[in-house]
Scaffold this active site. Sequence first.
Site, PDB file in Angstrom:
ATOM      1  CD  GLU A 308      -2.781  -0.950  -0.006  1.00 45.94           C
ATOM      2  OE1 GLU A 308      -3.238  -0.192  -0.414  1.00 45.94           O
ATOM      3  OE2 GLU A 308      -3.237  -2.235  -0.605  1.00 45.94           O
ATOM      4  CG  ASP A 389       2.279  -6.865  -5.836  1.00 44.22           C
ATOM      5  OD1 ASP A 389       1.967  -6.554  -4.828  1.00 44.22           O
ATOM      6  OD2 ASP A 389       1.794  -7.504  -6.634  1.00 44.22           O
TER       7      ASP A 389
END
Length: 460
Positions: A308, A389
Amino acid sequence: MSSIKDSLTAEAVQDRVNELLLSSGITYKEYVLGFAFAVYGLETYLSWRQYRKYLEPKRPKNLADIVSEEDFTKAQAYGADKSRFDFIATAYGQVQTVAMIVYDGLPLLWDYSGSLMYKFGGLGPEYEITQSLVFFCVYAIISTVLSLPVSLYSTFVVEERHGFNKQSLSLFFTDLLKGHAIGAVIGLPLVAAFLWIIQSAGKNFFFYVWIFMVVFQMIMITLYPTVIQPLFNKLTPLEDGELKSDIEALASRIDFPLKKLFVIDGSKRSSHSNAYFFGFGKNKRIVLFDTLLEHSTIEEVCAVLAHELGHWSMNHTLKILIVTQLHLLALFWLFSLFISNTALYQSFGFSTKPILIGFILFQYIYAPVENVINFLMHVYSRKNEYEADAFALKLGYAESLRSSLIKLNVKNLGNFNPDPLYSAWNKSHPSLVERLAALGVKPTSDKPVAVAEKDDKKSQ
């Protein structure tokens, strides 16, 4: 230059579009109906492709080290159950849309709103904004009543059957009433201001409406987590301990201006898991779902947050906000070219040209463009997910991110066996298999990741 400018005037655009439709022998209503059926056919076909994937009984070989046969079977059953219901719900929605268009439902509701306004307020059609607000309320009530069977069945049958629903009927209807009350408090002044600006600003109203909407959205982004969300969920500060210390260390490591850490009682309504952050400038807050903490280790929670925070570090949220605002500006500009198109209103059964109705009708005819834009936004969002990611991987959370993604997918009974076309059209996030492949992380053992291991160091 002047000829180009003249060709972009509202009158010129209206005349050109009207000529094209006239030469093709179709009306605006027929065009909207045709596109509605085309999209319904496409999305039903894609959903059918995905449904067939849910019916595959055997776990694909590439999932052997990711998910157990038992968890794969549970996820397949959940996906198939939701998919079967979605076929019914989508068909139900399509019937409503077609009926509203074919039987001139909008002019009927508009006239009914006018009769209510005159009966209870003695006001005539010259009070267009007032009639628009009455129409807004009537339309919202009818839409809610029509959608209620779908919402109830989805929540109390499908979600409950697979162990996700935690709501009671009383909580469901309390939330519904709260949502409508908030919608009225916010929505009615918003609609009134929107219509007043258009009435007052002249031909260039699109710019002023856009500025107003940008300011409104910024205010709502600020107020929602601190004023509106607490009406539905309880946020409590994360207790001191190893998890809090590790999250603060992660934030400090990448200079994320973390001010507060909260846990939200997501389990009050559902057992699905998530985490997010909010706030402007140097006043960021992180929110963790209690359901995430229940089945994740400290490292896995940090890995989810690292992903995030990758969005923050690479300005994904800001970039999407800018793209969204440019899209909104273009939308209002295009609407300004159609707002006075008499043929458009007449095609849908109107003898007058109410602004709110014009905006609804414009969205009908703009729908093909919007579908393309939504698809492109999905493509862009997927790119951002891969980059986030990769950011977590660089921070050293490769294995933890892998295990957390698998646990989240197992816990949420996510789609382990996606159809590529269905996923590309409908999903803003890559599938689990695609994300794991992009991470390039090999499992430390051949054993599939479990939702909760006895020897895991828990996050609480």
